[in-house]
Design a protein around this motif. Structure first.
Motif: not given
Length: 264
Positions: A10-15, A151-153, A158-162, A183-198
């Protein structure tokens, strides 16, 4: 502890996804910096405004409408175009006449498509890109592709964490709540990147760069200010509206009906 391997994945995909988006954002910021001076002192022609607003197809539409208003091209409500005056006054008009063919009559849809793909329109696009007013083909999709990948990451994490939470713990004492927190940590990384990009990544139109969008806004304001001057000013204002807004700005019912067939 198979969940640890899933966490590392998960960290690899998100990073990787966030890194790609960050690099795309850096390149976009560099373009924006150059855009700060792009277009200064440049007055858009109607063809340029049409391209920046709607691309090659809009240029073809504008040319046909302009020729139709001058009674040099007949656009029937049935979707047929007939050349009245075979002498084009510029390269765009000559492209339209050539697209209609030697017989002087053609369906609007294929003629429009051929005119939009003509060398004259490609040359116009190249000049606008060189001036920093139009977005190159690759730049239009790089940031958007990066956002989609992040977004896919996020969905992947989420799926891998489940899956990790549903797996048996294998006799370990690791609480499931703590696994979810990891698992919430890589998820937070992706969501923060999306927020910053927006917030930070400059929004690009489909065709116009930020500098091109500014010139389009100035052109539209000038057209509104001269719309009631009469004569040539009225015609210029009308064609400017068609260039910026497209066929929906056409007021004549028969002409609108003719262009209703342009995608067929």
């Amino acid at each position: 502890m198979f969940w640890v391997l899933l966490l590392l994945l998960s960290w690899g995909v998100a990073g990787a996804a966030c890194t790609r988006l960050r690099l795309a954002a850096v390149r976009a910021a560099a373009v924006d910096t150059g855009d700060a001076i792009a277009g200064r002192g440049h007055d858009l022609t109607l063809y340029e405004a049409a391209f920046l607003s709607g691309g090659p197809g809009r240029v073809a539409d504008l040319t046909m409408v302009s020729m139709a208003r001058q009674r040099r091209l007949l656009l029937a409500h049935t979707g047929w175009a007939t050349v009245v005056d075979p002498r084009g006054r510029d390269e765009m008009e000559r492209s339209v006449i050539g697209a209609i063919g030697p017989g002087g009559q053609s369906r609007i849809a294929p003629a429009r498509a051929a005119a939009a793909a003509a060398d004259a329109v490609r040359g116009l696009a190249d000049r606008l890109v060189s001036a920093g007013l139009a977005v190159p083909d690759g730049a239009r999709t790089t940031v958007a592709a990066g956002v989609r990948q992040v977004r896919l990451a996020a969905v992947f994490v989420l799926a891998v964490g489940a899956v990790a939470l549903l797996m048996p713990t294998g006799g370990t004492d690791m609480p499931r709540g703590l696994v979810a927190l990891w698992f919430a940590l890589p998820l937070a990384l992706t969501m923060s990147c999306l927020a910053i990009a927006r917030v930070e990544v400059h929004p690009y139109a489909r065709w116009a760069s930020p500098a091109g969008q500014r010139l389009l806004g100035a052109l539209a304001r000038r057209a509104d200010g001269t719309g009631g001057a009469g004569g040539t000013a009225d015609d210029r204002s009308y064609l400017t509206s068609v260039a910026v807004l497209g066929i929906r700005a056409v007021g004549e019912p028969d002409l609108r009906a003719a262009f209703a067939h342009r995608e067929q």
